[in-house]
Scaffold this active site. Structure first.
Site, mmCIF file in Angstrom:
data_model
loop_
_atom_site.group_PDB
_atom_site.id
_atom_site.type_symbol
_atom_site.label_atom_id
_atom_site.label_comp_id
_atom_site.label_asym_id
_atom_site.label_seq_id
_atom_site.Cartn_x
_atom_site.Cartn_y
_atom_site.Cartn_z
ATOM 1 N N ASN A 102 0.831 -1.203 0.000
ATOM 2 C CA ASN A 102 0.000 0.000 0.000
ATOM 3 C C ASN A 102 0.865 1.253 0.000
ATOM 4 O OD1 ASN A 102 -2.074 -1.761 0.149
ATOM 5 N ND2 ASN A 102 -2.485 -1.469 2.327
ATOM 6 N N ASP A 104 -0.560 4.116 0.962
ATOM 7 C CA ASP A 104 -1.053 4.977 2.044
ATOM 8 C C ASP A 104 -0.103 4.803 3.227
ATOM 9 O OD1 ASP A 104 -1.901 2.845 3.887
ATOM 10 O OD2 ASP A 104 -3.513 2.439 2.465
ATOM 11 N N HIS A 119 5.919 -0.398 -2.518
ATOM 12 C CA HIS A 119 5.464 0.379 -3.675
ATOM 13 C C HIS A 119 5.525 1.885 -3.437
ATOM 14 C CE1 HIS A 119 3.040 -3.347 -5.241
ATOM 15 N NE2 HIS A 119 4.332 -3.485 -5.360
ATOM 16 N N CYS A 127 11.243 15.712 -6.956
ATOM 17 C CA CYS A 127 11.525 16.281 -8.276
ATOM 18 C C CYS A 127 12.222 15.225 -9.136
ATOM 19 C CB CYS A 127 12.404 17.513 -8.118
ATOM 20 S SG CYS A 127 13.101 18.067 -9.681
ATOM 21 N N CYS A 151 9.427 21.843 -9.525
ATOM 22 C CA CYS A 151 10.323 21.996 -8.378
ATOM 23 C C CYS A 151 10.696 23.470 -8.198
ATOM 24 C CB CYS A 151 11.570 21.160 -8.665
ATOM 25 S SG CYS A 151 12.858 21.326 -7.443
ATOM 26 N N CYS A 154 14.679 23.708 -9.153
ATOM 27 C CA CYS A 154 15.265 23.508 -10.490
ATOM 28 C C CYS A 154 14.231 23.474 -11.608
ATOM 29 C CB CYS A 154 16.092 22.226 -10.508
ATOM 30 S SG CYS A 154 15.069 20.746 -10.620
ATOM 31 N N ASN A 217 -8.707 -12.738 4.203
ATOM 32 C CA ASN A 217 -9.290 -12.128 3.011
ATOM 33 C C ASN A 217 -10.703 -12.686 2.849
ATOM 34 O OD1 ASN A 217 -9.825 -11.347 0.206
ATOM 35 N ND2 ASN A 217 -7.615 -11.035 0.045
HETATM 36 P P1 OAD Z 1 -6.181 -5.698 -4.986
HETATM 37 O O1 OAD Z 1 -7.210 -4.651 -5.280
HETATM 38 O O2 OAD Z 1 -5.621 -6.472 -6.119
HETATM 39 O O3 OAD Z 1 -6.772 -6.745 -3.944
HETATM 40 C C1 OAD Z 1 -7.461 -6.314 -2.790
HETATM 41 C C2 OAD Z 1 -7.764 -7.553 -1.986
HETATM 42 O O4 OAD Z 1 -8.341 -7.150 -0.751
HETATM 43 C C3 OAD Z 1 -8.772 -8.518 -2.638
HETATM 44 O O5 OAD Z 1 -8.258 -9.839 -2.578
HETATM 45 C C4 OAD Z 1 -10.032 -8.374 -1.760
HETATM 46 O O6 OAD Z 1 -10.759 -9.611 -1.666
HETATM 47 C C5 OAD Z 1 -9.404 -8.017 -0.428
HETATM 48 N N1 OAD Z 1 -10.288 -7.280 0.504
HETATM 49 C C6 OAD Z 1 -11.275 -6.395 0.236
HETATM 50 N N2 OAD Z 1 -11.799 -5.917 1.388
HETATM 51 C C7 OAD Z 1 -11.110 -6.509 2.403
HETATM 52 C C8 OAD Z 1 -11.166 -6.415 3.832
HETATM 53 N N3 OAD Z 1 -12.031 -5.616 4.454
HETATM 54 N N4 OAD Z 1 -10.300 -7.159 4.564
HETATM 55 C C9 OAD Z 1 -9.396 -7.990 3.943
HETATM 56 N N5 OAD Z 1 -9.316 -8.100 2.609
HETATM 57 C C10 OAD Z 1 -10.143 -7.377 1.842
HETATM 58 O O7 OAD Z 1 -5.014 -4.957 -4.155
HETATM 59 P P2 OAD Z 1 -3.510 -5.420 -3.907
HETATM 60 O O8 OAD Z 1 -3.414 -6.888 -3.728
HETATM 61 O O9 OAD Z 1 -2.976 -4.552 -2.833
HETATM 62 O O10 OAD Z 1 0.650 -1.903 -7.289
HETATM 63 O O11 OAD Z 1 -2.830 -5.008 -5.276
HETATM 64 C C11 OAD Z 1 -1.450 -5.197 -5.416
HETATM 65 C C12 OAD Z 1 -0.858 -4.103 -6.280
HETATM 66 O O12 OAD Z 1 -1.570 -4.042 -7.525
HETATM 67 C C13 OAD Z 1 -0.993 -2.709 -5.746
HETATM 68 O O13 OAD Z 1 -0.042 -2.386 -4.749
HETATM 69 C C14 OAD Z 1 -0.762 -1.877 -6.978
HETATM 70 C C15 OAD Z 1 -1.547 -2.655 -8.017
HETATM 71 O O14 OAD Z 1 -0.976 -2.693 -9.282
HETATM 72 C C16 OAD Z 1 1.230 -0.755 -7.705
HETATM 73 O O15 OAD Z 1 0.632 0.284 -7.818
HETATM 74 C C17 OAD Z 1 2.696 -0.894 -8.017
#
Ligand code: OAD
Length: 257
Positions: A102, A104, A119, A127, A151, A154, A217
């Site tokens: 994440n 955030d 990430h 910049c 920036c 620069c 999950n």
């Molecule tokens: P995803 O959006 O791919 O997956 C979110 C997951 O959270 C899913 O498996 C949902 O079932 C689960 N979920 C939803 N609500 C939930 C809850 N309350 N408690 C627990 N699980 C819950 O997000 P990521 O796996 O984080 O990369 O995605 C990975 C990466 O894909 C991101 O970091 C981003 C994106 O490309 C970059 O930006 C480099």
């Protein structure tokens, strides 16, 4: 409440080191959209469209504006019970590493001691030319005027400190995440679809090194076939219950002759 096994509670209570891999799902209950769920972040734009350097150079104002909106959502959000439970786990396990995909900063704001940001972090900007850190206010002011944020030192373009498609992950974060998952006694994979590498390989890797691996999950994920245990529920409910069970077990253990 979904079932949590005694094995997981025992393994956590006895662990020296726990690694937690988190994804967008852990922040969903804080109001931050996930990426791939039906009401996810990518409904307005495809990720490939905006989250890459070519799109940024082609239309910096559009990309900066999109990230500004996402940053504002993060700034208004608060850590939820899931983030706080991971902080609370530190009272019962000597070492806890949170490896997060994440951008955030909710694990940091919840107080977790060792947060590894794979990430990047959307609250930071820098910049592209001189790499100086840029204040978010500078971005906000430029966007208000309909200009690209540049920036003050620069005049280079300012970008968010996040990893875009086609970019390398920060090597230091990858190194720390590799080490944390290799030495984990337990790995929890929380709120991630586990389809983006290298993060998605960590649960498998930890298990190969002997860790007990559980996922939290509501849905199946890319690593479901590879984990010891799947707890099907929201992180904000499951993690506090899990940590409470570990606390109870640790107290019982402490009282034993
Ligand atoms: P995803 O959006 O791919 O997956 C979110 C997951 O959270 C899913 O498996 C949902 O079932 C689960 N979920 C939803 N609500 C939930 C809850 N309350 N408690 C627990 N699980 C819950 O997000 P990521 O796996 O984080 O990369 O995605 C990975 C990466 O894909 C991101 O970091 C981003 C994106 O490309 C970059 O930006 C480099």
């Amino acid at each position: 409440m979904p079932t949590i096994s005694d094995t997981l509670v025992c393994r956590l209570a006895e662990a020296d080191h726990v690694a937690v891999l988190t994804g967008a799902g852990i922040s969903a209950e804080s109001g931050i959209p996930t990426f791939r769920d039906p009401d996810g972040l990518w409904d307005e734009f495809e990720p490939q469209e905006l989250a890459n350097v070519e799109a940024f150079l082609d239309n910096p104002t559009l990309v900066q504006g999109w990230y500004q909106r996402r940053r504002q959502v993060v700034e208004e959000a608060e850590p939820n019970a899931g983030h706080r439970a991971l902080k609370a786990l530190e009272a019962h396990v000597p070492s806890v590493s949170v490896v997060t995909q994440n951008v955030d900063d909710l694990h940091n704001r919840a107080g977790s001691d060792a947060v590894i940001e794979l990430h990047g972090n959307i609250t930071r900007n820098y910049c592209v030319d001189c790499e100086r850190t840029a204040a978010p206010e500078a971005v906000d002011a430029a966007i208000r005027n309909g200009e690209p944020a540049c920036c003050p030192a620069c005049d280079g373009l300012i970008r968010p400190d996040v990893v875009w498609f086609g970019e390398r992950l920060p090597p230091e974060a990858v190194e720390r995440a590799d080490a944390a998952t290799a030495r984990a006694d337990v790995l929890l994979s929380v709120g991630t679809s586990a389809v983006v590498y290298p993060a998605a390989r960590y649960p498998v890797r930890a298990r190969e090194h002997g860790a007990y691996v559980a996922e939290v999950n509501p849905d199946t994920t890319g690593v479901t076939p590879d984990v010891d245990e799947s707890i099907r529920g929201p992180a904000g409910e499951v993690l506090p219950a899990l940590v409470e069970a570990v606390a109870d077990r640790s107290e019982e253990g402490a009282g034993a002759p």
